[in-house]
Design a protein around this motif. Sequence first.
Motif, PDB file in Angstrom:
ATOM      1  N   ASN A 183       1.410   2.178  -0.467  1.00  0.00           N
ATOM      2  CA  ASN A 183       1.578   3.450  -1.188  1.00  0.00           C
ATOM      3  C   ASN A 183       1.528   4.670  -0.295  1.00  0.00           C
ATOM      4  O   ASN A 183       2.011   5.729  -0.648  1.00  0.00           O
ATOM      5  N   SER A 215      -1.732  -2.243  -2.656  1.00  0.00           N
ATOM      6  CA  SER A 215      -1.757  -0.847  -3.087  1.00  0.00           C
ATOM      7  C   SER A 215      -3.162  -0.281  -3.008  1.00  0.00           C
ATOM      8  O   SER A 215      -4.113  -0.946  -3.382  1.00  0.00           O
ATOM      9  N   LEU A 220      -1.428   5.697  -5.251  1.00  0.00           N
ATOM     10  CA  LEU A 220      -0.416   5.187  -6.191  1.00  0.00           C
ATOM     11  C   LEU A 220       0.068   6.359  -7.063  1.00  0.00           C
ATOM     12  O   LEU A 220      -0.517   6.681  -8.085  1.00  0.00           O
ATOM     13  N   ILE A 224       5.814   6.689  -7.833  1.00  0.00           N
ATOM     14  CA  ILE A 224       5.889   5.228  -7.668  1.00  0.00           C
ATOM     15  C   ILE A 224       5.873   4.560  -9.041  1.00  0.00           C
ATOM     16  O   ILE A 224       6.685   3.667  -9.326  1.00  0.00           O
ATOM     17  N   LEU A 240      -4.284  -4.220  -7.138  1.00  0.00           N
ATOM     18  CA  LEU A 240      -4.873  -2.888  -6.983  1.00  0.00           C
ATOM     19  C   LEU A 240      -6.391  -3.032  -6.827  1.00  0.00           C
ATOM     20  O   LEU A 240      -7.113  -3.174  -7.821  1.00  0.00           O
TER      21      LEU A 240
END
Length: 348
Positions: A183, A215, A220, A224, A240
């Motif tokens: 990211n 990520s 983030l 995106i 995540l």
Amino acid sequence: MPKTFFIRTYGCQMNVADSNRILQSLLHAGCIPCDTPSAADIIIINTCTVRQHAEDRAFSFAGGLKNLKKKNKNLKIYLVGCAVSVRGELIKKRFPFIDYIIPAYEVEKFAGSLAENNRQTNKKFFDEFVTISRGCSNYCSYCIVPYARGEEVCRKYADIQREIKQRAAAGNSKITFLGQNVNSYKAPDCKADFADILNETAGLKDIEKVSFLTSHPKDLSDKIISVIAKNKKISREIHLAMQSGSDRILGLMNRQYTASYYLELVGKMRREIKGLTITTDIIVGFPSETEEDFRQTLDLVKKARFRSAFTFKYSPREGTASFLLKDDIPVDVKKERLSRLNTLLEMH
Ligand code: SAH
Ligand code: SF4
Ligand code: F3S
């Protein structure tokens, strides 16, 4: 007689991708892969050091090769990767029979040098990985990666574009972008960011599936999220890492977000991206973690609804910021918290 080789890989997808580069180069140099270390003229061990256990496994495999080296004087052993970057001196002392040691940040150059005299005309791709950045500059306080792989360096956008087009033309319809924090990608040669890479790749007609690893919640962006939402080719399985549900612990970890930020981000993503599943990483027993901190982790897990999670006991890594904090949570407590956490994850 062509030389035979054996590669053993520990650690994450970055190491898998690096090992594939080495494999590709050895094949181009005319070497032949074999199934066992004892049949090999060249052994490559690609190490991980993210937790003590990972390092121990790689080193114990390396230690076991001493006898092979005695039997076969022509055998060359290469110890490469993240543990080499941070334990170079210890390795030289503990494994004097190892011929070459190559830190993670030099593996790419090393792989290139292996195939130097065999300039490839028809490039083949052995995997779906496209590395967009190497290293990491986030310095989460527990993490050795920025030291093992160096600060984040982003690849040129033009180079990434060229590689994707080559892959598509060669019939590789699936692409997985790799970076410790994809990211945060910023092109060094133009204004492009990670959302632009995703958008452009999903727009190619020969590409069917686009994934990425991993990520960081703090980077983030809405851009995106909306690119993923619009492009069905982009994977709906997103990793995540949450790490903890306690703001105090997240602060000590230098994660740069709070539990409520994380939960809001997950909520926003679920609203915009249909069919989304989220997986995560969680650490228990970080220095000074109280029962209350841990309950906040359980609480966030309940609310975030993960598909699955990788859960870890905190492992102090020499050289990191949190190594200076006392590792004061007894191992029994770490184990007990890990098992409560895993039970909860199985229920949800
Ligand atoms: N860049 C990735 C993580 C790479 S390391 C990301 O931020 O998503 C993979 C996982 O190992 C981390 O997310 C963390 O949960 C765990 N980890 C890293 N260092 C650790 C340590 N010292 N002790 C325990 N777990 C650790
Ligand atoms: Fe380690 Fe944090 Fe970088 Fe991930 S983002 S590699 S956990 S320093
Ligand atoms: Fe990956 Fe282990 Fe290195 S997790 S980046 S191989 S320390």
